[in-house]
Design a protein around this motif. Structure first.
Motif, PDB file in Angstrom:
ATOM      1  N   LYS A   1       0.826  -1.210   0.000  1.00  0.00           N
ATOM      2  CA  LYS A   1       0.000   0.000   0.000  1.00  0.00           C
ATOM      3  C   LYS A   1       0.859   1.259   0.000  1.00  0.00           C
ATOM      4  CE  LYS A   1      -3.170   2.570   2.947  1.00  0.00           C
ATOM      5  NZ  LYS A   1      -3.747   2.645   4.298  1.00  0.00           N
TER       6      LYS A   1
ATOM      7  N   SER B   1      -6.279  -1.142   0.519  1.00  0.00           N
ATOM      8  CA  SER B   1      -6.010  -0.646  -0.836  1.00  0.00           C
ATOM      9  C   SER B   1      -7.298  -0.506  -1.640  1.00  0.00           C
ATOM     10  CB  SER B   1      -5.044  -1.589  -1.560  1.00  0.00           C
ATOM     11  OG  SER B   1      -3.796  -1.624  -0.905  1.00  0.00           O
TER      12      SER B   1
ATOM     13  N   TRP C   1       1.809  -0.652  -4.638  1.00  0.00           N
ATOM     14  CA  TRP C   1       1.774  -2.000  -5.181  1.00  0.00           C
ATOM     15  C   TRP C   1       2.660  -2.192  -6.407  1.00  0.00           C
ATOM     16  CZ3 TRP C   1       0.228  -5.582  -2.011  1.00  0.00           C
ATOM     17  CH2 TRP C   1      -0.663  -5.250  -0.989  1.00  0.00           C
TER      18      TRP C   1
END
Length: 513
Positions: free
Chosen positions: A223, A418, A227
């Motif tokens: 996060k 996320s 990513w």
């Protein structure tokens, strides 16, 4: 290990000791989360650097859990358990007295590594030393620690960091841990499990450390680094996939595997592990975003956000002993099915009621009812998973499915966070576009704020904040709908397991025909 189990006061003391140390170990997974900014500021570090306080513990813990079965066979379950508790106490002391970020991170790595065996061994020792008639009851009481600890962590951590020195977050483990160690040492004297001086599977151990370490780092830092837009995350993912793939191939052919993958030959172990891992992924994922939502949108303090989540532990405390009492007469698949249905309904309930003017009760009631799902979830799934595992493999089975449960918790935290933020960004853009096409409404809003003494800049800031809050609510509701549907799908997977009700032995021999 002797065949005679504990009974009476000794059994009660034994259950309490194992449940207490399990509670402390799980508590340390979440207790530092809400105090992160306080700790980082005190040690002269940024909040971003402070996240390693959480990450370091998670990585070390994830690596050590699957090693428990092999270590228990080599050194004995009792010896490994007692040493793990002592080292956990020592590492907690190091964490509490740390005067630099580097020292605290090192101490957390040690704490995570040495505490890995505590959960699976407390479970296997409990089952091995409880009478058959009390095994389910013992497991039910022990399972309450997994329910209460994740909720207690943020509340206790916030309260300690707000009112005392943050080091007490870790130092409180010392007096309680010493009492547990002394109790376990006395009660388990002469009850060591059989040992086997197995050779060290150096290849398997190396693949496990590198593969699981990289996977946990990828999940923890994904996060923060956006990513797969980060070369570091791509590198960690590739290394993790390669090492874990080779680990699976190696362990299935090794004569002395570090991780006993033969356990997956048991249908109930496989189905139960899948269900408990995915259920924890969904449950913990939502449990992580709820306090953030309450603080960012509804203005709750860390303490009040924790209190809003606390009702989830009330019903399990009442129901767990009752379920344990009648567990031998119940098909655990039916209880878990009820649990998954309640989970889904509570998620749908939240998705329907979460709105800007929501009050405290609207948050607390779904948490209270979800406690019923928790009560019918953890202990019954533990019974399903271990239903046909021989006693000499309980430690290995406990370490393996607890590893997947812990890994799923990390995945759930990362993925849910996320997904929540990405969906918020999408809704933020949609709401902003909507406002730009409704010029008259926007102008009227600016005029209303101007009358109240707001400047144009202040009004824009307020509207931007309102749009963000609305986006967070909408995206959280989408997650609740999605996760509720997944819980319904999990019911189908669950029923591939065999019934946990053992057939009764015939009182009289069948007549010859």
């Amino acid at each position: 290990m002797p065949s005679f189990p504990f009974s009476g006061i000794k059994l009660t003391a034994f259950i309490f000791a194992l449940a207490t140390i399990a509670f402390l170990q799980i508590l340390d997974l979440t207790i530092a989360n809400v105090a992160l900014s306080t700790i980082a500021g005190n040690l002269g570090a940024s909040t971003s650097q402070g996240t390693w306080i959480i990450t370091s513990f998670g990585v070390a813990n994830a690596i050590s859990i699957p090693l428990t079965g092999w270590l228990a066979k080599r050194f004995g379950e009792v010896k490994l358990f007692l040493v793990s508790i002592l080292l956990f106490i020592f590492s907690s002391w190091l964490c509490g007295i740390s005067n630099s970020l580097e020292m605290l991170i090192f101490s957390r790595i040690l704490q995570g590594a040495v505490s890995g065996p505590i959960i699976p061994l407390s479970q296997s020792l409990l089952l091995a030393n409880s009478p058959d008639s009390k095994k389910n009851m013992s497991l039910a009481i022990w399972s309450m620690t997994i329910i209460i600890a994740p909720v207690s962590g943020p509340i206790l951590g916030g309260w300690i960091s707000d009112n005392f020195y943050w080091g007490w977050i870790f130092l409180l483990n010392i007096p309680i841990g010493i009492v547990v160690w002394l109790s376990a040492r006395i009660l388990l004297k002469g009850r060591e499990s059989e040992t086997n001086k197995l050779p060290i599977d150096k290849v398997g151990l190396s693949l496990l450390i590198v593969g699981i370490g990289c996977l946990q780092l990828m999940l923890d830092r994904g996060k923060e680094l956006d990513w797969f837009n980060s070369s570091e995350i791509i590198f960690l993912t590739v290394i993790a996939l390669v090492c874990i793939s080779f680990l699976i191939l190696w362990e299935t052919t090794s004569s002395y595997p570090i991780v006993d993958l033969s356990l997956f030959k048991s249908r109930n172990f496989t189905v139960g592990t899948i269900c408990i891992s995915l259920a924890f992924l969904l449950h913990i994922g939502t449990l992580v975003i709820l306090p953030q939502l309450l603080q960012r949108v509804f203005g709750y303090s860390a303490t009040w956000a924790g209190l809003a989540l606390a009702p989830i532990g009330l019903i399990p405390i009442i129901l767990a002993p009752i379920i344990g009492r009648f567990a031998s007469q119940l098909d655990m698949r039916k209880l878990v099915t009820l649990s998954f249905i309640i989970f889904a309904l509570c998620f749908f309930w939240r998705a329907y009621t979460f709105e800007p003017n929501m009050n405290f009760a609207s948050t607390a009631w779904p948490q209270l009812i979800q406690g019923l799902a928790i009560a019918c979830f953890i202990m019954p799934l533990n019974i399903i998973i271990l239903s046909d595992i021989p006693t000499n493999k309980l430690a290995a089975a406990g370490s393996l499915f607890n590893f997947f449960r812990t890994l799923a918790t990390s995945i759930g935290t990362s993925v849910t966070n996320s997904l929540w933020e990405r969906r918020e960004a999408i809704h933020h853009n949609h709401l902003t576009d909507f406002m730009s096409t409704n010029v008259q409404t926007v102008e009227t809003t600016y005029q209303q704020f101007k009358i109240q003494g707001f400047s144009a800049t202040q009004t824009s800031a307020v509207l931007a904040e309102k749009i963000t809050q609305q986006g967070l609510i909408i995206s959280s509701n989408e997650i609740f709908w999605l996760y509720g549907v997944i819980f319904i799908v999990l019911i189908v997977i669950l029923w591939f397991a065999k019934s946990t009700i053992k057939p009764k032995k015939a009182l009289y021999p069948k007549k010859l025909i």
